[in-house]
Design a protein around this motif. Structure first.
Motif, PDB file in Angstrom:
ATOM      1  N   GLU A 242      -2.113  -5.251  -3.007  1.00  0.00           N
ATOM      2  CA  GLU A 242      -2.232  -5.308  -4.466  1.00  0.00           C
ATOM      3  C   GLU A 242      -1.646  -6.624  -5.023  1.00  0.00           C
ATOM      4  OE1 GLU A 242       0.123  -2.410  -6.602  1.00  0.00           O
ATOM      5  OE2 GLU A 242       1.673  -2.438  -5.061  1.00  0.00           O
TER       6      GLU A 242
ATOM      7  N   SER B  36      -3.946  -1.882  -8.920  1.00  0.00           N
ATOM      8  CA  SER B  36      -2.930  -0.982  -8.359  1.00  0.00           C
ATOM      9  C   SER B  36      -3.307  -0.518  -6.962  1.00  0.00           C
ATOM     10  CB  SER B  36      -2.744   0.238  -9.270  1.00  0.00           C
ATOM     11  OG  SER B  36      -2.399  -0.163 -10.585  1.00  0.00           O
ATOM     12  N   SER B  37      -2.289  -0.119  -6.209  1.00  0.00           N
ATOM     13  CA  SER B  37      -2.515   0.394  -4.864  1.00  0.00           C
ATOM     14  C   SER B  37      -3.195   1.760  -4.918  1.00  0.00           C
ATOM     15  CB  SER B  37      -1.195   0.498  -4.102  1.00  0.00           C
ATOM     16  OG  SER B  37      -0.311   1.401  -4.754  1.00  0.00           O
TER      17      SER B  37
ATOM     18  N   PRO C 298       0.203  -1.057  -1.121  1.00  0.00           N
ATOM     19  CA  PRO C 298       1.269  -1.460  -2.043  1.00  0.00           C
ATOM     20  C   PRO C 298       2.078  -2.625  -1.489  1.00  0.00           C
ATOM     21  CG  PRO C 298       1.909   0.516  -0.852  1.00  0.00           C
ATOM     22  CD  PRO C 298       0.474   0.234  -0.474  1.00  0.00           C
TER      23      PRO C 298
END
Length: 298
Positions: free
Chosen positions: A100, A138-139, A168
């Motif tokens: 990300e 976002s992850s 992430p």
């Protein structure tokens, strides 16, 4: 009897066509009507019926048989339903996973297509039919769908589940013990306090107080570094200037995602000297000169 069948049409795959017959002639009404497709399957027995042929891309013939209530010979008529070429959705991405924020490059390989609608599973859409890039902030894992339309307004879609995986980032952090010391105590213990899934790699870089010159490196999770370790004399440290010395940590997860942090350790000044009590000025290159050495003195 004249059937007068109507309904020749060209439709989209999974579309419908209206068939109808308006018979005239004969000697007795009401007429008896039977609709049969080209496979011999009875479709309906009414004047007007809605059909959805399933044999795309081949055309479908529907035969209507009309009889009256007398002995008039029955009549047969034919209606043909053809298909427009259906759009065929197809797409891919150069990479389907990353850290990300992840930028994915999509290519549209669809055929018979004039308009496109993308859904990425993150609440965002796009209408590009040419190759383009989409940023996943976002992850997480994301389903990607492509809806395509042909020049005849025929539609189809393709959904890949799940298609994009965004890993992430770790959060790099560490402590130094001591955070502040003197030029005579330059051994510092560093402890990793990074957060994140599966940190598997640590890269430590130790700098001089000019923040540019690298004086050491380490790859341990919790290294102990002596800023004065490379000198021949253990009493005179490598770094002789007071001030703040940067230490940078880069951590990497098993997915290849990285984060870094740079903090300072501080070495304050001391005054120290060594004054020899003897020398041997015999020209052999050993102890030929008498002079003091130290820190913080000229």
């Amino acid at each position: 009897i004249i059937p007068n069948a109507l309904g020749d049409a060209t439709i989209c795959k999974a579309g419908t066509a209206q068939l109808s017959v308006s018979p005239t002639g004969g000697k007795g009404i009401p007429y008896s009507i039977i609709w049969v497709d080209k496979f011999g399957i009875t479709v309906d027995s009414v004047v007007s019926t809605l059909v959805s042929p399933t044999n795309y891309p081949d055309s479908m013939n529907y035969f209507v048989t009309v009889k009256d209530q007398c002995e008039t010979p029955m009549a047969i008529d034919t209606v043909t339903v053809k298909f427009h070429p259906n759009p065929v959705p197809a797409f891919g991405a150069t990479d389907t996973s990353g850290c990300e924020p992840f930028s994915a490059f999509f290519t549209n390989n669809s055929t018979n297509t004039v308009s496109c609608l993308w859904k990425f599973g993150d609440g965002k859409t796009d209408t590009a039919c040419a190759a383009f890039t989409h940023l996943f902030i976002s992850s997480g894992t994301y389903d990607v769908s492509l809806f395509v339309t042909s020049q005849f307004t025929c539609r189809d879609s393709l959904k890949k589940i799940p298609y994009i995986t965004v890993h992430p980032l770790p959060k790099a952090d560490y402590t130094a013990d001591p955070q502040q010391s003197s030029l005579l105590a330059m051994l510092v213990k560093f402890s990793d306090f990074s957060k994140g899934d599966s940190v598997i790699k640590w890269e430590w870089t130790f700098y001089d107080n000019d923040t540019i010159t690298i004086v050491g490196k380490d790859t341990a999770g919790n290294p102990i570094y002596d800023f004065g370790k490379s000198l021949s004399s253990p009493n005179i440290p490598q770094l002789t200037d007071t001030g703040y010395y940067p230490v940078k940590l880069v951590v990497t997860t098993n997915a290849g995602c990285k984060d870094s942090i740079k903090k300072m350790v501080y070495f304050e000044g001391v005054y120290y000297k060594q004054l020899p009590n003897a020398f041997t000025p015999d020209g052999d290159g050993l102890n030929d000169v008498f002079f003091p050495v130290g820190i913080g003195i000229n």
